[in-house]
Design a protein around this motif. Sequence first.
Motif, mmCIF file in Angstrom:
data_model
loop_
_atom_site.group_PDB
_atom_site.id
_atom_site.type_symbol
_atom_site.label_atom_id
_atom_site.label_comp_id
_atom_site.label_asym_id
_atom_site.label_seq_id
_atom_site.Cartn_x
_atom_site.Cartn_y
_atom_site.Cartn_z
ATOM 1 N N ILE A 1 0.828 -1.203 0.000
ATOM 2 C CA ILE A 1 0.000 0.000 0.000
ATOM 3 C C ILE A 1 0.867 1.260 0.000
ATOM 4 N N SER A 2 2.099 1.142 0.485
ATOM 5 C CA SER A 2 2.968 2.317 0.568
ATOM 6 C C SER A 2 3.481 2.764 -0.782
ATOM 7 N N TYR A 3 3.331 1.909 -1.807
ATOM 8 C CA TYR A 3 3.806 2.286 -3.138
ATOM 9 C C TYR A 3 2.756 3.038 -3.950
ATOM 10 N N VAL A 4 1.557 3.176 -3.402
ATOM 11 C CA VAL A 4 0.558 4.062 -4.009
ATOM 12 C C VAL A 4 0.903 5.488 -3.583
ATOM 13 N N ARG A 5 0.995 6.393 -4.521
ATOM 14 C CA ARG A 5 1.432 7.760 -4.224
ATOM 15 C C ARG A 5 0.207 8.637 -3.929
ATOM 16 N N PHE A 6 -0.326 8.452 -2.721
ATOM 17 C CA PHE A 6 -1.561 9.129 -2.337
ATOM 18 C C PHE A 6 -1.496 10.654 -2.438
ATOM 19 N N PRO A 7 -0.359 11.283 -2.158
ATOM 20 C CA PRO A 7 -0.321 12.740 -2.332
ATOM 21 C C PRO A 7 -0.638 13.198 -3.750
ATOM 22 N N LEU A 8 -0.385 12.324 -4.748
ATOM 23 C CA LEU A 8 -0.732 12.682 -6.131
ATOM 24 C C LEU A 8 -2.245 12.664 -6.341
ATOM 25 N N ILE A 9 -2.959 11.885 -5.528
ATOM 26 C CA ILE A 9 -4.425 11.880 -5.601
ATOM 27 C C ILE A 9 -4.975 13.081 -4.838
ATOM 28 N N GLY A 10 -4.426 13.285 -3.650
ATOM 29 C CA GLY A 10 -4.920 14.369 -2.802
ATOM 30 C C GLY A 10 -6.119 13.915 -1.997
ATOM 31 N N LEU A 11 -6.192 14.356 -0.775
ATOM 32 C CA LEU A 11 -7.257 13.917 0.113
ATOM 33 C C LEU A 11 -8.634 14.333 -0.387
ATOM 34 N N LYS A 12 -8.757 15.539 -0.923
ATOM 35 C CA LYS A 12 -10.067 15.997 -1.403
ATOM 36 C C LYS A 12 -10.533 15.167 -2.594
ATOM 37 N N SER A 13 -9.623 14.917 -3.520
ATOM 38 C CA SER A 13 -9.986 14.091 -4.688
ATOM 39 C C SER A 13 -10.356 12.683 -4.251
ATOM 40 N N PHE A 14 -9.625 12.175 -3.265
ATOM 41 C CA PHE A 14 -9.904 10.837 -2.771
ATOM 42 C C PHE A 14 -11.293 10.793 -2.129
ATOM 43 N N GLU A 15 -11.625 11.807 -1.369
ATOM 44 C CA GLU A 15 -12.933 11.842 -0.718
ATOM 45 C C GLU A 15 -14.069 11.895 -1.740
ATOM 46 N N LYS A 16 -13.824 12.564 -2.870
ATOM 47 C CA LYS A 16 -14.845 12.607 -3.918
ATOM 48 C C LYS A 16 -15.068 11.233 -4.528
ATOM 49 N N CYS A 17 -13.989 10.440 -4.611
ATOM 50 C CA CYS A 17 -14.081 9.107 -5.225
ATOM 51 C C CYS A 17 -14.441 8.026 -4.218
ATOM 52 N N ILE A 18 -14.530 8.383 -2.936
ATOM 53 C CA ILE A 18 -14.717 7.378 -1.903
ATOM 54 C C ILE A 18 -16.044 6.640 -2.049
ATOM 55 N N GLY A 19 -16.975 7.212 -2.822
ATOM 56 C CA GLY A 19 -18.265 6.554 -3.018
ATOM 57 C C GLY A 19 -18.143 5.176 -3.625
ATOM 58 N N ILE A 20 -17.069 4.947 -4.402
ATOM 59 C CA ILE A 20 -16.895 3.622 -5.025
ATOM 60 C C ILE A 20 -16.212 2.656 -4.071
ATOM 61 N N LEU A 21 -15.809 3.150 -2.903
ATOM 62 C CA LEU A 21 -15.110 2.326 -1.932
ATOM 63 C C LEU A 21 -15.909 2.286 -0.633
ATOM 64 N N ASP A 22 -15.472 1.483 0.294
ATOM 65 C CA ASP A 22 -16.071 1.478 1.630
ATOM 66 C C ASP A 22 -15.531 2.664 2.412
ATOM 67 N N LYS A 23 -16.381 3.318 3.179
ATOM 68 C CA LYS A 23 -15.963 4.518 3.904
ATOM 69 C C LYS A 23 -14.821 4.234 4.881
ATOM 70 N N ASP A 24 -14.670 2.973 5.292
ATOM 71 C CA ASP A 24 -13.605 2.642 6.234
ATOM 72 C C ASP A 24 -12.220 2.898 5.643
ATOM 73 N N TRP A 25 -12.157 2.942 4.303
ATOM 74 C CA TRP A 25 -10.851 3.198 3.677
ATOM 75 C C TRP A 25 -10.306 4.557 4.088
ATOM 76 N N LEU A 26 -11.176 5.509 4.283
ATOM 77 C CA LEU A 26 -10.720 6.864 4.590
ATOM 78 C C LEU A 26 -9.928 6.885 5.895
ATOM 79 N N SER A 27 -10.432 6.194 6.920
ATOM 80 C CA SER A 27 -9.719 6.167 8.197
ATOM 81 C C SER A 27 -8.451 5.330 8.106
ATOM 82 N N LEU A 28 -8.490 4.274 7.294
ATOM 83 C CA LEU A 28 -7.317 3.415 7.150
ATOM 84 C C LEU A 28 -6.171 4.132 6.434
ATOM 85 N N LEU A 29 -6.525 4.947 5.445
ATOM 86 C CA LEU A 29 -5.498 5.504 4.572
ATOM 87 C C LEU A 29 -5.150 6.958 4.851
ATOM 88 N N ARG A 30 -5.870 7.614 5.745
ATOM 89 C CA ARG A 30 -5.611 9.034 6.000
ATOM 90 C C ARG A 30 -4.131 9.311 6.306
#
Length: 451
Positions: free
Chosen positions: A227-256
Motif C-alpha cells: 500500500i505504501s507504493y501508491v502515491r496518495f499525495p498525487l491523488i490528494g485527500l479531497k480528490s480521494f474523498e470525492k471518489c470514496i463513493g466507489i469504496l467502503d468509507k472505512d478506507w478513509l480512516s485506514l489511509l488518511r
Amino acid sequence: MEEPRMSSDTPDWQSATDFAETNLAMLTRKIACDVIFRVGVYREIITAHRFILVSRSSVFLSMFYGPLAEKDEVDIPEIDTLVFHSFLRYLYSNCVELTTDNVSGLLYAAKKYSVKSLSEKCVRFLDSALNADNACDILEHAHVYSEEGLAEAALRVITVNALDVFKSSSFKEISRHCLNRIFKSDEVRADEMSVFCAVLWWAGAECVRQGREITPESKYDVLQDSISYVRFPLIGLKSFEKCIGILDKDWLSLLRPFFATKMDIDDSASCLSARPRKQPPTRVNRFLTTEESLSWTFNSKRCDAISFSCDRPVELLGVMLYGAFPARDADDVISYSVECSVEEDLRQDYLSRTFFKGGNVLDGSNVEKTVLVSAKEYYIEVLFANPLQLSKDLKYTILLNVCGPDSRRGCKGRSTCVEDDVCWTFYSSSKSKNSTDVEHGQIPGLIYCCR
C-alpha cells in the motif's frame, strides 16, 4: 523434428537415419532403456537412457553417478507428462516445439536439470510473445527463474500499457514481489487513482487466495507494505474523498496517514512519495482506412520506411505495425522477425544556414527481435528499450525490415495528423524500398508521450 518413419520390420533402420533420429527411435521404441521416471500427478512411467541424459545435463550426471546417485526409479510429480516427453525429445534431438501451453513447464524442467540451451530458447520465446495480456505472467516467470533481462522487457510492456494491464486477468494473479516492483516504478503510465484501484483489485484476489473475507481491513492487511507504493499525495485527500463513493468509507480512516500536502513530502519516504508518474501514451494512426482485399508482402532485404516530424518535443515509446492479413484462422500464432531503427534526417541551422549531417541512428532505437502474435491481432507494437527524445520540428525516419507472412496494409494515408495537441507531419522516404509511402503501406502509427 518429425518422428522417424520406421516400421518394426524395417531392416537396418539405424543406417537409414541421422544420429538424432536414431536417438529418438531408441527413446520412442523403448530400446535398451536403463532408467525409469514416474512423472506427473498420476506417476506415468517414462523410460530413457542414462548415457543421453548425462551427456546433456550435469544434474543428471550427479543424479546417476554422483555420491548420492539414484539407482532405481526417479519420481518427478511436479512436471506434466507431455512437458517431460517434450523435454526428453529436446535432450535426444536438440529440437523442441515451444507453445504458450508448454513453455512454462519446459523452462522449469530446463532450470531444474540445468539445460542452459533449452532455458535460453524458452526465455526468447517468452520475450517474443510479450503483450499487455500476458506481461504479468511473464514477469512472474522471470522473477521465479531469475531472468532479469526478461523481467525488464515485461516491465516495459506493463508500464507503457499500464491501464490495459490493470484490467488483465493475469495482473491479479501476480505475487506481492512483482506487484511492488511494478508500483515502485516512476515509469508506470497511469493516473494514481487507477493505480490505487488496481492495487485494491489485486488485494481482493489475494484475500480469496488466503481464504479470507473481502473487507477493507482484510485488503489492507494482505497488502502489507504494498500500500505504501501508491502515491496518495498525487491523488490528494479531497480528490480521494470525492471518489470514496466507489469504496467502503472505512478506507478513509485506514489511509488518511498516507495523505500529505506536497510541501510536507520527503521524497526519500516511499509511503509519502509525490514523484509524478509518466503520462499514459497516445497512439497516432496515419491511415484513414485499412485495405480489406489486398495484403502487404514483406521483403527482408528491402525495408519499409516513413519520415515524420512533430511540432513539439515528445518521447517516442514505440512503433505500430500491421498484424497478419485476416484471411487466417484466428487461433493461429504468427511469427515475424522484426528489425527497426529511427534515424535523424538532414537538418539545417536557419540562423547560420549551416546543414548538419543527418542519417544518425538514434541511441536506443535499434530493435531486433522475433514477435509472436495471434492472427486476430490488428496491430503489432514494437517498443524501444527506453523512450526516444524527439525534438520539435526535426525530421526523423523509421526504417523497418520484417520477415514473415503477409500483413494488412493501410491506405488513404494522411500527411498531417493531430493527436493530443501534437501535430505530426509524415513524408515519403527515399529509403523506403518496399513501397511504403505516405499514401499506403506499413508502419501505420507511432506510440508517444508529450514531454
